[in-house]
Design an enzyme around this catalytic site. Structure first.
Site, PDB file in Angstrom:
ATOM      1  N   ASN A 101       0.871  -1.168   0.000  1.00 45.32           N
ATOM      2  CA  ASN A 101       0.000   0.000   0.000  1.00 45.32           C
ATOM      3  C   ASN A 101       0.912   1.222   0.000  1.00 45.32           C
ATOM      4  O   ASN A 101       1.857   1.271   0.775  1.00 45.32           O
ATOM      5  CB  ASN A 101      -0.877  -0.032   1.266  1.00 45.32           C
ATOM      6  CG  ASN A 101      -1.856   1.119   1.319  1.00 45.32           C
ATOM      7  OD1 ASN A 101      -1.950   1.904   0.379  1.00 45.32           O
ATOM      8  ND2 ASN A 101      -2.579   1.224   2.411  1.00 45.32           N
ATOM      9  N   GLY A 102       0.652   2.182  -0.886  1.00 46.94           N
ATOM     10  CA  GLY A 102       1.498   3.376  -0.957  1.00 46.94           C
ATOM     11  C   GLY A 102       1.996   3.569  -2.382  1.00 46.94           C
ATOM     12  O   GLY A 102       1.509   2.941  -3.313  1.00 46.94           O
ATOM     13  N   GLU A 496     -20.565  21.405   0.754  1.00 42.69           N
ATOM     14  CA  GLU A 496     -20.602  20.022   1.216  1.00 42.69           C
ATOM     15  C   GLU A 496     -21.790  19.265   0.583  1.00 42.69           C
ATOM     16  O   GLU A 496     -21.651  18.104   0.183  1.00 42.69           O
ATOM     17  CB  GLU A 496     -20.682  19.993   2.754  1.00 42.69           C
ATOM     18  CG  GLU A 496     -20.861  18.634   3.391  1.00 42.69           C
ATOM     19  CD  GLU A 496     -19.781  17.610   3.043  1.00 42.69           C
ATOM     20  OE1 GLU A 496     -18.754  17.967   2.459  1.00 42.69           O
ATOM     21  OE2 GLU A 496     -20.013  16.420   3.357  1.00 42.69           O
ATOM     22  N   GLU A 503     -20.302  12.860  -5.400  1.00 42.87           N
ATOM     23  CA  GLU A 503     -19.528  11.647  -5.167  1.00 42.87           C
ATOM     24  C   GLU A 503     -20.354  10.374  -5.188  1.00 42.87           C
ATOM     25  O   GLU A 503     -19.847   9.340  -5.594  1.00 42.87           O
ATOM     26  CB  GLU A 503     -18.644  11.741  -3.913  1.00 42.87           C
ATOM     27  CG  GLU A 503     -19.342  11.940  -2.597  1.00 42.87           C
ATOM     28  CD  GLU A 503     -18.322  12.010  -1.440  1.00 42.87           C
ATOM     29  OE1 GLU A 503     -18.709  12.498  -0.378  1.00 42.87           O
ATOM     30  OE2 GLU A 503     -17.180  11.569  -1.577  1.00 42.87           O
ATOM     31  N   LYS A 618     -12.062   5.528   0.668  1.00 41.38           N
ATOM     32  CA  LYS A 618     -12.385   6.116   1.974  1.00 41.38           C
ATOM     33  C   LYS A 618     -11.158   6.774   2.602  1.00 41.38           C
ATOM     34  O   LYS A 618     -11.236   7.872   3.126  1.00 41.38           O
ATOM     35  CB  LYS A 618     -12.942   5.022   2.889  1.00 41.38           C
ATOM     36  CG  LYS A 618     -13.392   5.528   4.246  1.00 41.38           C
ATOM     37  CD  LYS A 618     -14.668   6.331   4.122  1.00 41.38           C
ATOM     38  CE  LYS A 618     -15.154   6.865   5.457  1.00 41.38           C
ATOM     39  NZ  LYS A 618     -16.135   7.951   5.254  1.00 41.38           N
TER      40      LYS A 618
HETATM   41  C1  AGP Z   1     -16.066  12.791   1.904  1.00 33.39           C
HETATM   42  O1  AGP Z   1     -17.367  12.451   1.583  1.00 33.39           O
HETATM   43  C2  AGP Z   1     -15.080  12.379   0.940  1.00 33.39           C
HETATM   44  N1  AGP Z   1     -15.143  10.996   0.702  1.00 33.39           N
HETATM   45  C3  AGP Z   1     -13.690  12.962   1.035  1.00 33.39           C
HETATM   46  O2  AGP Z   1     -13.794  14.263   0.540  1.00 33.39           O
HETATM   47  C4  AGP Z   1     -12.978  13.018   2.414  1.00 33.39           C
HETATM   48  O3  AGP Z   1     -13.618  13.923   3.244  1.00 33.39           O
HETATM   49  C5  AGP Z   1     -11.504  13.412   2.203  1.00 33.39           C
HETATM   50  O4  AGP Z   1     -10.875  12.436   1.434  1.00 33.39           O
HETATM   51  C6  AGP Z   1     -10.761  13.616   3.498  1.00 33.39           C
HETATM   52  O5  AGP Z   1     -10.751  12.461   4.260  1.00 33.39           O
HETATM   53  P1  AGP Z   1     -10.374  12.466   5.788  1.00 33.39           P
HETATM   54  O6  AGP Z   1     -11.408  13.271   6.505  1.00 33.39           O
HETATM   55  O7  AGP Z   1     -10.399  11.028   6.188  1.00 33.39           O
HETATM   56  O8  AGP Z   1      -9.020  13.079   5.914  1.00 33.39           O
END
Ligand code: AGP
Length: 623
Positions: A101-102, A496, A503, A618
């Site tokens: 991963n990375g 938002e 999305e 996610k």
């Molecule tokens: C939110 O609905 C999104 N999937 C995405 O914008 C998310 O908020 C962003 O990737 C930041 O993630 P985090 O809060 O886990 O850092």
């Protein structure tokens, strides 16, 4: 984004690997695979382009045995989502198998050098390079002096260590060797790994969710650490500084297995969990006697906090939107200047930042690569960095100098819902806290506390708008474009709302401050483009109403979110959604509910994969 699982013990590895990958599905992926190993038959590999269901079917046709194994869900970066590019990858003609991963930034030059030494590449990935590199390094380490098995294992660890020295970039790695069928080596630099300590068995995963039900004893691997796992032992060492005593922690009881509990999707379940998640964010943090908030983990004295002159809030996506609301809150209640920065910009932008500036990273997952890097950069410059974070023990929680946990519980749906509202609740309490250190009166503090205490109930009532939202969704689900409009605290809420729709339903949507419409976006208004206005009572009610009329006058359908039987708005809007009344500063939290539900309902009507939307992950662990 990419998930890793691993197992070494006395039981069949495959059931844990498959169930673990399922529990990591929420991170987002487009291909998956598993490798198991037996002394008699060597490696067995199953990989698919697609979902875990497909992987399971493939394994059912050709069962995989072995008491050691690794698994992976891949979110494509280098090369498309194909079976060849799926992990695990093999190195050195079947000597090594690994999952990664990375991103390996110098993979191209390493690949060329390995090709020139005769290694054949079967994938377009940067990860396969690591597999060949380890095999090649191992080949060149002298084996002649090896007297016993433990010395022989040292040789494998040394091969990993020397290979890691050559990598530039980020990695979480789980590595198996054909000739060591009870040895699993894992290593971390920038991509999270957790070890689950069992009885005569050890587990590995990208986060704690796969471990629930298997063990509650865990070790978070830190950057530059390598762990050598065998059925009866764990040995952790720093890449450069030798052995370390593993810090075995107990997995908190509430980190239980995520289940749908009767809801059709995790996103819907999480929307409905918000009265409770908000209660959890508030619990123990309101100090009625002093009309303020209290936090255990800021690791700064009130004197130090009093001398803060400026705050930077940084994050990505939804968390960045939460930061925008935070800016309004802190500037208004505490009269402290706030800047909100995209973490991906802050990490390279090098703005002038005074020493008395406090940096907050806002993040649900605690693993977002850009937010992590931005905080590290600010920390390197000597600033006190704090995290507003949901996932306990995550990379950002570990790197920050202190912080505030959201306590929202696991958020599985890729679209952030309950974490967002919890972030806003925490930021409201922070604004109250900083306000009370400065100019906010005792009385004003008490009023804010009363309103925050009332909030979980208000959100319960807000959820009653679901029926209205469903009707609106049915009417507009086929739209190709949407506009989300609000002013003051509802401007970030509009951003938002638009992000949620984009999305999960793949409809193009834009959020704007309502008054900005006439500076350009109003050109988009036509009879097929719905505009959603947030028009609650409050400081800018009349202003928003004028903006709504401007859109209506141009023939655009208008959906209005109101907070009372507003006959004026009702006579203008085509559709109305009613939510309970709330103070201006709480409106983004209340309005988040219908906006989340609208995106959800439209996505369902359009047949979209609500919890695992296309192309999204996610935890965004690459920059
Ligand atoms: C939110 O609905 C999104 N999937 C995405 O914008 C998310 O908020 C962003 O990737 C930041 O993630 P985090 O809060 O886990 O850092």
């Amino acid at each position: 984004m990419c998930g890793i699982v691993g197992y070494v013990g006395n039981n069949d590895a495959c059931p844990f690997l498959v169930s673990g990958l399922r529990r990591l599905e929420y991170r987002g992926y487009d291909s998956a695979g598993i490798a198991t190993l037996t002394a008699a038959d060597g490696f067995r590999l199953t990989r698919v382009a697609g979902r875990i269901d497909l992987l399971e079917k493939s394994i059912a046709r050709k069962p995989m045995f072995g008491t050691i194994g690794i698994g992976h869900t891949r979110w494509a970066t280098h090369g498309p989502a194909t079976e060849e590019n799926a992990h695990p990858h093999m190195g050195g003609n079947g000597l090594v198998s690994l999952v990664h991963n990375g991103v390996i930034e110098n993979y191209e030059s390493l690949k060329q050098s390995l090709i020139s030494r005769g290694y054949l590449f079967k994938s377009a990935t940067d990860s396969e390079v690591v597999a060949h590199l380890i095999a090649d390094t191992l080949k060149h380490l002298p084996a002649s002096s090896i007297a016993n098995n433990s010395e022989s294992i040292d040789r494998y660890v040394e091969a990993v260590r020397q290979s890691l020295d050559q990598l530039r970039g980020t990695y979480g790695l789980a590595i198996l060797f054909r000739d060591q069928p009870d040895l699993l080596i894992v290593a971390r630099c920038g991509s999270p790994l957790v070890i689950g300590v069992g009885k005569s068995e050890q587990f590995v995963a990208s986060d704690t969710s796969p471990l629930v039900g298997y063990t509650d004893r865990i070790v978070y691997l830190a950057d530059h650490q390598i762990a050598v796992l065998r059925p009866d032992s764990i040995q952790v060492q720093h890449r450069d500084h030798g052995k370390i005593r593993p810090d075995v922690q107990t997995l908190a009881a509430q980190e239980t297995e995520a289940s749908l509990e009767g809801f059709e999707h995790f996103m819907l379940k999480e929307i409905y969990e918000q009265p409770q998640s908000i209660r959890n964010a508030l619990r123990g943090r309101l100090d009625r006697d002093n009309a303020t908030a209290k936090f255990g983990g800021l690791n700064l004295t009130p004197q130090q906090l009093r001398s803060v002159k400026r705050i930077i809030l940084t994050g990505c996506g939804t968390s960045w939107h939460a930061g925008l609301v935070g800016e309004y809150l802190i500037e208004e209640l505490a009269r402290l200047p706030v800047e909100v920065e995209y973490a991906s910009e802050l990490r390279y932008r090098n703005p002038p930042v005074d020493t008395d500036t406090l940096i907050f990273g806002i993040t649900q997952s605690g693993e977002t690569a850009d937010t992590l890097a931005a905080l590290r950069e600010m920390k390197r410059k000597g600033h006190h960095t704090l995290a507003i974070c949901n996932v306990v023990g995550s990379s950002i929680a570990q790197v920050a100098d202190g912080g505030i946990y959201l306590h929202a519980g696991p958020e599985i749906g890729v679209a952030s819902t309950k974490a967002f509202t919890s972030q806003l609740v925490v930021l409201s309490m922070l604004a109250l806290y900083f306000g009370r250190l400065r100019f906010l009166s005792y009385e004003a503090g008490q009023r804010i506390i009363r309103q925050l205490e009332q909030l979980p109930e208000t959100i319960e009532k807000t959820l009653e708008c679901h029926g209205q939202v469903r009707e609106v969704a049915a009417k507009y689900a086929s739209a190709s474009n949407f506009l989300y409009l609000g002013r003051y605290y509802n401007f970030p809420a509009a951003l938002e709302g638009a992000l949620k729709l984009k999305e999960i339903s793949y409809i193009h949507a834009e959020g704007y401050p309502a008054a900005e419409m006439k500076h350009g976006p109003i050109a988009l208004v036509d009879e097929n483009t719905p505009s959603l206005f947030m028009v609650p009572q409050g400081a800018v009610y009349d202003k928003v109403l004028s903006n709504l009329q401007e859109v209506k006058a141009r023939g655009g359908p208008v959906i209005a979110i109101v907070d009372q039987q507003d006959s004026h708005v009702m006579s203008l809007a085509d559709d109305v959604i009613t939510v309970p009344q709330a103070e201006d500063f709480l409106q983004p939290i209340v309005n988040a509910i219908p906006l989340q539900l609208l995106a959800y309902e439209i996505a369902c009507i359009r047949g979209c994969d609500v919890d695992k939307p296309r192309n999204l992950a996610k935890s965004v662990t690459v920059e």
